[in-house]
Write a protein that holds these residues in place. Structure first.
Motif, PDB file in Angstrom:
ATOM      1  N   PHE A  47       1.003  -1.123   0.023  1.00 56.38           N
ATOM      2  CA  PHE A  47       0.131   0.084  -0.047  1.00 56.38           C
ATOM      3  C   PHE A  47       1.063   1.435   0.098  1.00 56.38           C
ATOM      4  O   PHE A  47       1.671   1.169   0.674  1.00 56.38           O
ATOM      5  CB  PHE A  47      -1.103  -0.099   1.168  1.00 56.38           C
ATOM      6  N   THR A  48       0.556   2.100  -0.983  1.00 58.94           N
ATOM      7  CA  THR A  48       1.178   3.451  -0.835  1.00 58.94           C
ATOM      8  C   THR A  48       0.255   4.559  -1.433  1.00 58.94           C
ATOM      9  O   THR A  48      -0.927   4.580  -1.497  1.00 58.94           O
ATOM     10  CB  THR A  48       2.363   3.410  -1.792  1.00 58.94           C
ATOM     11  N   ASN A  67       3.141   0.177   4.429  1.00 65.96           N
ATOM     12  CA  ASN A  67       2.568  -1.166   4.911  1.00 65.96           C
ATOM     13  C   ASN A  67       1.989  -2.127   3.837  1.00 65.96           C
ATOM     14  O   ASN A  67       1.798  -1.863   2.658  1.00 65.96           O
ATOM     15  CB  ASN A  67       1.514  -1.380   6.010  1.00 65.96           C
ATOM     16  N   GLY A  68       1.776  -3.448   4.359  1.00 65.48           N
ATOM     17  CA  GLY A  68       1.301  -4.505   3.100  1.00 65.48           C
ATOM     18  C   GLY A  68       1.363  -5.863   3.854  1.00 65.48           C
ATOM     19  O   GLY A  68       1.318  -5.957   5.124  1.00 65.48           O
ATOM     20  N   TYR A  69       1.101  -7.000   2.769  1.00 64.49           N
ATOM     21  CA  TYR A  69       0.992  -8.345   3.399  1.00 64.49           C
ATOM     22  C   TYR A  69       1.636  -9.033   2.178  1.00 64.49           C
ATOM     23  O   TYR A  69       1.700  -8.914   1.155  1.00 64.49           O
ATOM     24  CB  TYR A  69      -0.516  -8.561   2.971  1.00 64.49           C
ATOM     25  N   TYR A  70       2.312 -10.355   2.870  1.00 66.56           N
ATOM     26  CA  TYR A  70       3.114 -11.055   2.257  1.00 66.56           C
ATOM     27  C   TYR A  70       2.003 -12.447   2.373  1.00 66.56           C
ATOM     28  O   TYR A  70       1.758 -12.842   3.549  1.00 66.56           O
ATOM     29  CB  TYR A  70       4.532 -11.535   2.679  1.00 66.56           C
ATOM     30  N   ILE A  71       1.892 -13.146   0.921  1.00 66.97           N
ATOM     31  CA  ILE A  71       0.769 -13.961   1.279  1.00 66.97           C
ATOM     32  C   ILE A  71       1.635 -15.266   0.479  1.00 66.97           C
ATOM     33  O   ILE A  71       2.047 -15.233  -0.589  1.00 66.97           O
ATOM     34  CB  ILE A  71      -0.432 -13.691   0.409  1.00 66.97           C
ATOM     35  N   SER A  72       1.484 -16.319   1.215  1.00 62.95           N
ATOM     36  CA  SER A  72       1.986 -17.661   0.640  1.00 62.95           C
ATOM     37  C   SER A  72       1.646 -18.833   1.528  1.00 62.95           C
ATOM     38  O   SER A  72       1.516 -18.740   2.706  1.00 62.95           O
ATOM     39  CB  SER A  72       3.735 -17.601   0.746  1.00 62.95           C
ATOM     40  N   ASN A  73       1.576 -19.936   0.823  1.00 61.81           N
ATOM     41  CA  ASN A  73       1.314 -21.256   1.630  1.00 61.81           C
ATOM     42  C   ASN A  73       0.339 -21.177   2.308  1.00 61.81           C
ATOM     43  O   ASN A  73      -0.223 -21.899   3.209  1.00 61.81           O
ATOM     44  CB  ASN A  73       2.424 -21.594   2.440  1.00 61.81           C
ATOM     45  N   GLY A  74      -1.053 -20.530   1.801  1.00 67.40           N
ATOM     46  CA  GLY A  74      -2.220 -20.433   2.466  1.00 67.40           C
ATOM     47  C   GLY A  74      -2.493 -19.388   3.677  1.00 67.40           C
ATOM     48  O   GLY A  74      -3.458 -19.579   4.295  1.00 67.40           O
ATOM     49  N   GLY A  75      -1.407 -18.606   3.982  1.00 77.33           N
ATOM     50  CA  GLY A  75      -1.255 -17.970   4.936  1.00 77.33           C
ATOM     51  C   GLY A  75      -0.866 -16.477   4.630  1.00 77.33           C
ATOM     52  O   GLY A  75      -0.467 -16.077   3.310  1.00 77.33           O
ATOM     53  N   ALA A  76      -1.141 -15.305   5.579  1.00 77.37           N
ATOM     54  CA  ALA A  76      -0.678 -14.106   5.114  1.00 77.37           C
ATOM     55  C   ALA A  76      -0.091 -13.490   6.426  1.00 77.37           C
ATOM     56  O   ALA A  76      -0.289 -14.085   7.610  1.00 77.37           O
ATOM     57  CB  ALA A  76      -1.851 -13.291   4.900  1.00 77.37           C
ATOM     58  N   TRP A  81       7.369  -2.093   3.758  1.00 76.26           N
ATOM     59  CA  TRP A  81       8.241  -2.031   2.557  1.00 76.26           C
ATOM     60  C   TRP A  81       8.635  -0.661   2.430  1.00 76.26           C
ATOM     61  O   TRP A  81       8.279   0.426   2.961  1.00 76.26           O
ATOM     62  CB  TRP A  81       7.590  -2.401   1.289  1.00 76.26           C
ATOM     63  N   SER A  82       9.904  -0.432   1.556  1.00 79.82           N
ATOM     64  CA  SER A  82      10.384   0.872   1.424  1.00 79.82           C
ATOM     65  C   SER A  82      11.361   0.593   0.112  1.00 79.82           C
ATOM     66  O   SER A  82      11.744  -0.373  -0.212  1.00 79.82           O
ATOM     67  CB  SER A  82      11.444   1.212   2.435  1.00 79.82           C
ATOM     68  N   LYS A  83      11.509   1.783  -0.739  1.00 79.27           N
ATOM     69  CA  LYS A  83      11.965   1.634  -2.119  1.00 79.27           C
ATOM     70  C   LYS A  83      12.774   2.979  -2.079  1.00 79.27           C
ATOM     71  O   LYS A  83      13.970   2.752  -2.472  1.00 79.27           O
ATOM     72  CB  LYS A  83      10.992   1.641  -3.111  1.00 79.27           C
ATOM     73  N   GLY A  84      12.284   4.108  -2.006  1.00 84.17           N
ATOM     74  CA  GLY A  84      13.077   5.354  -2.208  1.00 84.17           C
ATOM     75  C   GLY A  84      12.784   5.760  -3.684  1.00 84.17           C
ATOM     76  O   GLY A  84      11.569   6.473  -3.864  1.00 84.17           O
ATOM     77  N   GLY A  85      13.895   5.732  -4.422  1.00 83.85           N
ATOM     78  CA  GLY A  85      13.610   6.230  -5.858  1.00 83.85           C
ATOM     79  C   GLY A  85      13.389   4.969  -6.953  1.00 83.85           C
ATOM     80  O   GLY A  85      13.499   4.061  -6.451  1.00 83.85           O
ATOM     81  N   ALA A  86      12.974   5.268  -8.108  1.00 81.33           N
ATOM     82  CA  ALA A  86      12.616   4.568  -9.131  1.00 81.33           C
ATOM     83  C   ALA A  86      13.733   3.439  -9.318  1.00 81.33           C
ATOM     84  O   ALA A  86      13.442   2.234  -9.665  1.00 81.33           O
ATOM     85  CB  ALA A  86      12.304   5.379 -10.485  1.00 81.33           C
ATOM     86  N   LYS A  87      14.937   3.802  -9.073  1.00 83.12           N
ATOM     87  CA  LYS A  87      16.286   3.006  -9.500  1.00 83.12           C
ATOM     88  C   LYS A  87      16.716   2.061  -8.208  1.00 83.12           C
ATOM     89  O   LYS A  87      17.717   1.353  -8.209  1.00 83.12           O
ATOM     90  CB  LYS A  87      17.295   3.731 -10.083  1.00 83.12           C
ATOM     91  N   ASP A  88      15.961   2.606  -7.073  1.00 83.03           N
ATOM     92  CA  ASP A  88      16.403   1.878  -5.910  1.00 83.03           C
ATOM     93  C   ASP A  88      15.895   0.483  -5.559  1.00 83.03           C
ATOM     94  O   ASP A  88      14.757   0.147  -6.144  1.00 83.03           O
ATOM     95  CB  ASP A  88      16.002   2.804  -4.584  1.00 83.03           C
ATOM     96  N   PRO A  89      16.540  -0.424  -4.938  1.00 84.31           N
ATOM     97  CA  PRO A  89      15.953  -1.851  -4.611  1.00 84.31           C
ATOM     98  C   PRO A  89      14.792  -1.650  -3.779  1.00 84.31           C
ATOM     99  O   PRO A  89      14.742  -0.701  -2.989  1.00 84.31           O
ATOM    100  CB  PRO A  89      16.946  -2.552  -4.177  1.00 84.31           C
ATOM    101  N   LEU A  90      13.823  -2.563  -4.038  1.00 92.58           N
ATOM    102  CA  LEU A  90      12.792  -2.722  -3.163  1.00 92.58           C
ATOM    103  C   LEU A  90      13.168  -3.577  -1.893  1.00 92.58           C
ATOM    104  O   LEU A  90      13.736  -4.770  -2.168  1.00 92.58           O
ATOM    105  CB  LEU A  90      11.409  -3.544  -3.858  1.00 92.58           C
ATOM    106  N   LYS A  91      12.631  -2.910  -0.488  1.00 96.52           N
ATOM    107  CA  LYS A  91      13.054  -3.683   0.597  1.00 96.52           C
ATOM    108  C   LYS A  91      11.759  -3.994   1.192  1.00 96.52           C
ATOM    109  O   LYS A  91      11.141  -3.250   1.571  1.00 96.52           O
ATOM    110  CB  LYS A  91      14.184  -2.800   1.389  1.00 96.52           C
ATOM    111  N   ILE A  92      11.589  -5.408   1.579  1.00 98.31           N
ATOM    112  CA  ILE A  92      10.409  -5.797   2.302  1.00 98.31           C
ATOM    113  C   ILE A  92      11.002  -6.418   3.691  1.00 98.31           C
ATOM    114  O   ILE A  92      11.771  -7.465   3.681  1.00 98.31           O
ATOM    115  CB  ILE A  92       9.564  -6.721   1.450  1.00 98.31           C
ATOM    116  N   THR A  93      10.389  -6.015   4.797  1.00103.28           N
ATOM    117  CA  THR A  93      10.694  -6.893   6.129  1.00103.28           C
ATOM    118  C   THR A  93       9.186  -7.018   6.849  1.00103.28           C
ATOM    119  O   THR A  93       8.401  -6.787   6.282  1.00103.28           O
ATOM    120  CB  THR A  93      11.482  -5.759   7.131  1.00103.28           C
TER     121      THR A  93
END
Length: 125
Positions: A47-48, A67-76, A81-93
């Motif tokens: 979400f942003t 904030n957001g959700y990570y969904i896998s193996n039937g759970g969430a 998350w953070s990114k910064g600029g368009a060329k920066d890597p996406l970081k999710i914790t």
């Protein structure tokens, strides 16, 4: 996942394959060439801030994080998350800031408006 009044994307968990089948506006999506259902192991819903540019056609998608959700193996689980600029890597914790381990497999990332967070539902059906 609510994107707009005309676009809602869904992911239905298939326990037999361990993957989520993608749908758009209630219709399962298929690969154009193979005809197979589009299926992914992992889904992120991030979400942003989202607003329209002056032309009312293009969208300004905030990359500051949120904030957001990570969904896998039937759970969430809740994530940040953070990114910064368009060329920066996406970081999710994890929501507490600790490292998130993502299951091996293909991943679909949804980025949608934080004002529409309440319109996005996650359920075990």
């Amino acid at each position: 996942v609510f994107f707009s009044g005309t676009q809602k994307t869904g992911f239905t968990y298939d326990a037999a394959t361990g993957k989520y089948i993608k749908s758009s506006n209630g219709k399962e999506r298929t690969d154009y060439k193979t005809g197979e259902k589009l299926a992914v192991k992992n889904v992120f819903v991030l979400f942003t801030s989202v607003s329209a540019y002056a032309d009312k056609y293009h969208m300004n998608i905030g990359l500051e994080g949120g904030n957001g959700y990570y969904i896998s193996n039937g759970g969430a689980e809740d994530v940040k998350w953070s990114k910064g600029g368009a060329k920066d890597p996406l970081k999710i914790t994890k929501a507490d800031g600790s490292e998130l381990t993502v299951n091996a497999g293909n991943t679909y990332i949804c980025i949608t408006g934080k004002n529409d967070m309440a319109k996005t539902t996650i359920s075990a059906e």
